[in-house]
Design a protein around this motif. Structure first.
Motif, PDB file in Angstrom:
ATOM      1  N   PRO A  37      -5.092 -12.280  -4.299  1.00 39.95           N
ATOM      2  CA  PRO A  37      -5.686 -11.572  -3.702  1.00 39.95           C
ATOM      3  C   PRO A  37      -5.048 -11.302  -2.167  1.00 39.95           C
ATOM      4  O   PRO A  37      -5.296 -12.314  -1.468  1.00 39.95           O
ATOM      5  N   GLY A  38      -4.672 -10.189  -1.760  1.00 36.70           N
ATOM      6  CA  GLY A  38      -4.261  -9.916  -0.337  1.00 36.70           C
ATOM      7  C   GLY A  38      -2.807 -10.061  -0.439  1.00 36.70           C
ATOM      8  O   GLY A  38      -2.431  -9.533   0.183  1.00 36.70           O
ATOM      9  N   GLY A  39      -2.387 -10.238  -1.818  1.00 37.63           N
ATOM     10  CA  GLY A  39      -1.004  -9.958  -1.482  1.00 37.63           C
ATOM     11  C   GLY A  39       0.303 -11.559  -1.032  1.00 37.63           C
ATOM     12  O   GLY A  39       0.633 -11.536  -0.161  1.00 37.63           O
ATOM     13  N   HIS A  40      -0.575 -12.068  -1.413  1.00 41.25           N
ATOM     14  CA  HIS A  40      -0.801 -13.889  -0.737  1.00 41.25           C
ATOM     15  C   HIS A  40      -0.390 -14.875  -2.013  1.00 41.25           C
ATOM     16  O   HIS A  40      -0.699 -14.550  -2.625  1.00 41.25           O
TER      17      HIS A  40
ATOM     18  N   VAL B 255      -0.266  -4.208   4.675  1.00 42.55           N
ATOM     19  CA  VAL B 255       0.086  -3.057   4.690  1.00 42.55           C
ATOM     20  C   VAL B 255      -0.950  -2.156   5.866  1.00 42.55           C
ATOM     21  O   VAL B 255      -2.347  -2.539   6.023  1.00 42.55           O
ATOM     22  N   VAL B 256      -0.320  -1.576   6.764  1.00 45.27           N
ATOM     23  CA  VAL B 256      -1.239  -1.596   8.067  1.00 45.27           C
ATOM     24  C   VAL B 256      -1.012  -0.124   8.591  1.00 45.27           C
ATOM     25  O   VAL B 256       0.309   0.548   8.253  1.00 45.27           O
TER      26      VAL B 256
ATOM     27  N   SER C 130     -10.438  -1.418   5.727  1.00 43.59           N
ATOM     28  CA  SER C 130      -9.628  -2.916   5.042  1.00 43.59           C
ATOM     29  C   SER C 130      -9.975  -2.902   3.921  1.00 43.59           C
ATOM     30  O   SER C 130     -11.454  -2.965   3.499  1.00 43.59           O
ATOM     31  N   ASN C 131      -8.860  -3.833   3.049  1.00 39.46           N
ATOM     32  CA  ASN C 131      -9.682  -4.011   1.863  1.00 39.46           C
ATOM     33  C   ASN C 131      -8.537  -5.083   1.040  1.00 39.46           C
ATOM     34  O   ASN C 131      -7.361  -5.433   1.523  1.00 39.46           O
ATOM     35  N   GLU C 132      -8.526  -6.254   0.192  1.00 39.55           N
ATOM     36  CA  GLU C 132      -7.494  -7.204  -0.188  1.00 39.55           C
ATOM     37  C   GLU C 132      -7.347  -6.581  -1.258  1.00 39.55           C
ATOM     38  O   GLU C 132      -8.262  -6.588  -2.110  1.00 39.55           O
TER      39      GLU C 132
ATOM     40  N   LEU D 132      -1.620  -6.445  -4.843  1.00 37.83           N
ATOM     41  CA  LEU D 132      -0.613  -6.776  -3.878  1.00 37.83           C
ATOM     42  C   LEU D 132      -0.488  -6.510  -2.361  1.00 37.83           C
ATOM     43  O   LEU D 132       0.687  -6.873  -2.205  1.00 37.83           O
ATOM     44  N   TYR D 133      -1.994  -6.536  -1.744  1.00 38.67           N
ATOM     45  CA  TYR D 133      -1.449  -6.413  -0.693  1.00 38.67           C
ATOM     46  C   TYR D 133      -2.765  -6.315   0.240  1.00 38.67           C
ATOM     47  O   TYR D 133      -3.807  -5.969  -0.770  1.00 38.67           O
ATOM     48  N   THR D 134      -3.152  -6.790   1.707  1.00 38.91           N
ATOM     49  CA  THR D 134      -4.660  -6.820   2.061  1.00 38.91           C
ATOM     50  C   THR D 134      -3.536  -5.653   3.090  1.00 38.91           C
ATOM     51  O   THR D 134      -2.787  -5.162   3.551  1.00 38.91           O
ATOM     52  N   TRP D 135      -4.506  -4.754   2.990  1.00 38.99           N
ATOM     53  CA  TRP D 135      -4.721  -3.072   3.430  1.00 38.99           C
ATOM     54  C   TRP D 135      -5.475  -3.504   4.820  1.00 38.99           C
ATOM     55  O   TRP D 135      -6.792  -3.510   4.729  1.00 38.99           O
TER      56      TRP D 135
END
Ligand code: UDP
Ligand code: MN
Length: 386
Positions: A150-153, A200-201, A365-367, A370-373
């Motif tokens: 999770p979090g794109g890690h 992703v910001v 923000s969220n994990e 695929l990525y942390t947003w």
């Protein structure tokens, strides 16, 4: 006087002299060297060669005999070759205990995994770029569910990567590009055996886009989650064509997107730093991040290039044959007409305009897998932020 005594005295004296000599030699040559080497564990292995002429040098050498291809004591510790108690008990206690303590700390941290090689064995070289069809989130989640965290890690399961990498993507309304990017990048970064996380910001609202400020936010927010050593600032529409283009931070800031298809795979101008760039966390802080003043398209990357020069760093690059990218198609944003003016004035403001003056609100923000947003509201120069 019995003859045995007249002979025994010089014999004892001779031994005493040898003992003193050994002790002195040990003190001046070995202790200082090995002690420093152990406490400063990033010194290269050659450092031990210096000690090899003295009493405990050979012991240390034998201890590390299986590690001749490793660079530093830190790596030796992490490689788990320190279990040879035979050598440890023949050492002075403080050296042995230091090794054992350091080793224990490393083992607790890394559960005895060895360091990953600097260059992964899994690389292909040139890789296919897939632009069609655009996958759905569900398709990608199913495809990567067995290994992505999770979090794109992701990090290699069987070895330890020393430098943690954060990939920061400035984002607004480029959903299809993001899906193609994630489809391409997760397997790409995994093949490179990196310990990485994709951030992703996203900029909230209808105001002009501020790419540089989003990257500053990515840096600040990512470091709140984990100690990253290396930041890769990445346009969402650039897909690397060769996996020998390593997503790591070298000694100097690295401009990564050297040869882009839409520029006929040529570097547009020598000082360019836009597209994809890698900067160590330390350097990014030193540079005071990107300027926050560039609203709309253009200029922020050239300002960063100026910051790099101002701080006596330089831009490094991989060869044009490796640092190749495909840009996904999009409409060209109209350039910010003030960008040259801002660039000129910016030279005097490197220390005031950047991380130190960054102002934003983290809206959400969220994990996800695929990525942390991070969704952020950027505060403009004339805005009342109270
Ligand atoms: N970007 C975005 N939405 C926008 C404008 C820019 O997400 O409306 C991000 C995206 O990551 C993009 C990068 O900023 O790749 C650079 O912008 P753009 O691709 O328009 O610049 P160009 O390729 O024309 O230099
Ligand atoms: Mn683009």
């Amino acid at each position: 006087m019995p003859p045995c005594l007249t002979q025994a005295t010089p014999y004892k004296g001779f031994f005493a002299l040898i003992l003193i000599f050994v002790a002195l030699e040990y003190f001046f040559n070995t202790v200082s060297d090995t002690k420093n080497a152990i406490f400063n564990s990033t010194r290269p292995l050659q450092y031990f060669d210096k000690a090899s002429t003295s009493t405990y040098g050979p012991l240390l050498k034998s201890l590390f005999k299986n590690a001749s291809n490793l660079r530093s004591l830190q790596e030796i510790m992490k490689s788990g070759n320190i279990s040879d108690l035979h050598y440890l008990v023949t050492m002075p206690p403080f050296i042995a205990s230091t090794i054992l303590n350091n080793n224990k700390i490393m083992q607790e941290e890394n559960s005895t995994k060895p360091l990953c090689p600097d260059i992964s064995q899994n690389l292909y070289g040139r890789v296919q770029i897939q632009k069609y069809p655009v996958p759905s989130v569900g398709t990608l989640e199913n495809r990567f569910a067995s290994w992505l965290q999770p979090g794109g890690h992701w990090k290699p399961p069987n070895c330890v990567v020393e430098k943690k990498v954060a990939i920061v993507i400035p984002f607004k309304c480029r959903g299809e590009h993001l899906l193609l990017f994630l489809q391409h990048m997760h397997p790409f970064l995994k093949r490179q055996q990196l310990d990485y996380t994709i951030f992703v910001v996203e900029q909230e609202g209808d105001g002009p886009f501020n790419r540089a400020m989003l990257m500053n936010v990515g840096y600040v927010e990512a470091l709140k989650l984990r100690k990253f050593d290396c930041f890769i600032f990445h346009d969402v529409d650039l897909l690397p064509e060769d996996d020998r283009n390593l997503y790591t931070c070298p000694e100097q800031p690295r401009h990564m997107s050297v040869a882009v298809d839409i520029f006929k795979y040529r570097l547009p101008y020598p000082a360019i730093f836009g597209g994809v760039s890698a900067i160590s966390s330390e350097h990014f802080k030193l540079l005071n991040g990107f300027s926050n003043s560039f609203w709309g398209w253009g200029g922020e990357d050239d300002d960063m290039s100026n910051r790099i020069r101002y701080h006596h760093l330089y831009i490094s690059r991989y060869p044009i044959t490796i640092a190749r990218y495909t840009m996904l198609t999009h409409k060209k944003d109209s350039p910010n007409p003030n960008r040259y003016d801002l660039l000129r004035k910016g030279q005097k403001k490197f220390d005031q305009d950047g991380l130190v003056s960054l102002s934003y609100e983290l809206v959400m923000s969220n994990e996800n897998l695929l990525y942390t947003w991070f969704l952020v509201k950027l505060h403009g120069p004339n805005e009342d932020t109270s």
